[in-house]
Design an enzyme around this catalytic site. Structure first.
Site, PDB file in Angstrom:
ATOM      1  N   ASN A   6       0.900  -1.143   0.000  1.00 48.17           N
ATOM      2  CA  ASN A   6       0.000   0.000   0.000  1.00 48.17           C
ATOM      3  C   ASN A   6       0.945   1.200   0.000  1.00 48.17           C
ATOM      4  OD1 ASN A   6      -1.569   2.203   0.651  1.00 48.17           O
ATOM      5  ND2 ASN A   6      -2.606   1.228   2.374  1.00 48.17           N
ATOM      6  N   ALA A   8       0.689   4.147   0.696  1.00 51.28           N
ATOM      7  CA  ALA A   8       0.529   5.063   1.821  1.00 51.28           C
ATOM      8  C   ALA A   8       1.185   4.540   3.106  1.00 51.28           C
ATOM      9  CB  ALA A   8      -0.957   5.322   2.080  1.00 51.28           C
ATOM     10  N   CYS A   9       1.640   3.306   3.079  1.00 50.42           N
ATOM     11  CA  CYS A   9       2.199   2.641   4.264  1.00 50.42           C
ATOM     12  C   CYS A   9       3.702   2.907   4.384  1.00 50.42           C
ATOM     13  CB  CYS A   9       1.931   1.144   4.147  1.00 50.42           C
ATOM     14  SG  CYS A   9       2.819   0.112   5.315  1.00 50.42           S
ATOM     15  N   SER A  10       4.122   3.419   5.532  1.00 49.71           N
ATOM     16  CA  SER A  10       5.545   3.723   5.731  1.00 49.71           C
ATOM     17  C   SER A  10       6.400   2.457   5.746  1.00 49.71           C
ATOM     18  CB  SER A  10       5.749   4.520   7.019  1.00 49.71           C
ATOM     19  OG  SER A  10       5.372   3.758   8.145  1.00 49.71           O
ATOM     20  N   ARG A  13       7.007   1.528   2.141  1.00 45.51           N
ATOM     21  CA  ARG A  13       7.995   2.414   1.511  1.00 45.51           C
ATOM     22  C   ARG A  13       9.400   2.084   1.993  1.00 45.51           C
ATOM     23  NH1 ARG A  13       3.973   6.123   2.846  1.00 45.51           N
ATOM     24  NH2 ARG A  13       5.312   7.072   4.440  1.00 45.51           N
TER      25      ARG A  13
END
Length: 119
Positions: A6, A8-10, A13
């Site tokens: 996802n 948006a997930c740190s 990333r």
């Protein structure tokens, strides 16, 4: 190697940054857009050697609405959990990395990502 993320997930990333730094050859699957089928979820669970409740984000709103914290966690309930993950992919723990040797890891830590790289 494939990584379910996802954006948006740190944690996702961070895993991608590490894979890139190590020069890994991988494919990104944005699993909220390219939702895994029940069969794909079962395959990943087999590769992880985990049960569906082990990769379910039970604190998510969808899980609370479904009352998942009260669902049985046994073999007879496994299909119900897998179906819920396929219908509500936001509930799937992330990132999941499928390694080239047929195994998989939930890559939430640098150690887990490095483990996938070593396979």
């Amino acid at each position: 190697m494939e990584i379910w993320i996802n954006p948006a997930c740190s944690k996702c990333r961070s895993a991608l940054t590490l894979l890139d730094a190590e020069g890994a050859d991988y494919t990104v699957r944005r699993y909220l857009e390219d939702v895994p089928t029940e069969e794909e979820i079962r395959d990943v669970l087999d590769r992880l050697k985990l049960d569906p409740w082990d990769i379910t984000r039970t604190q998510e709103a969808d899980a609370k609405e479904l009352g998942m914290k009260d669902w049985p966690r046994d073999a007879a309930s496994r299909d119900r959990w897998v179906r819920a993950l396929a219908e509500h992919p936001r509930l799937i723990q992330r990132p999941i990395i499928t390694a080239d040797d047929g195994t998989a890891v939930v890559g939430r830590t640098e150690e887990a990502v490095r483990d996938a790289l070593s396979r």
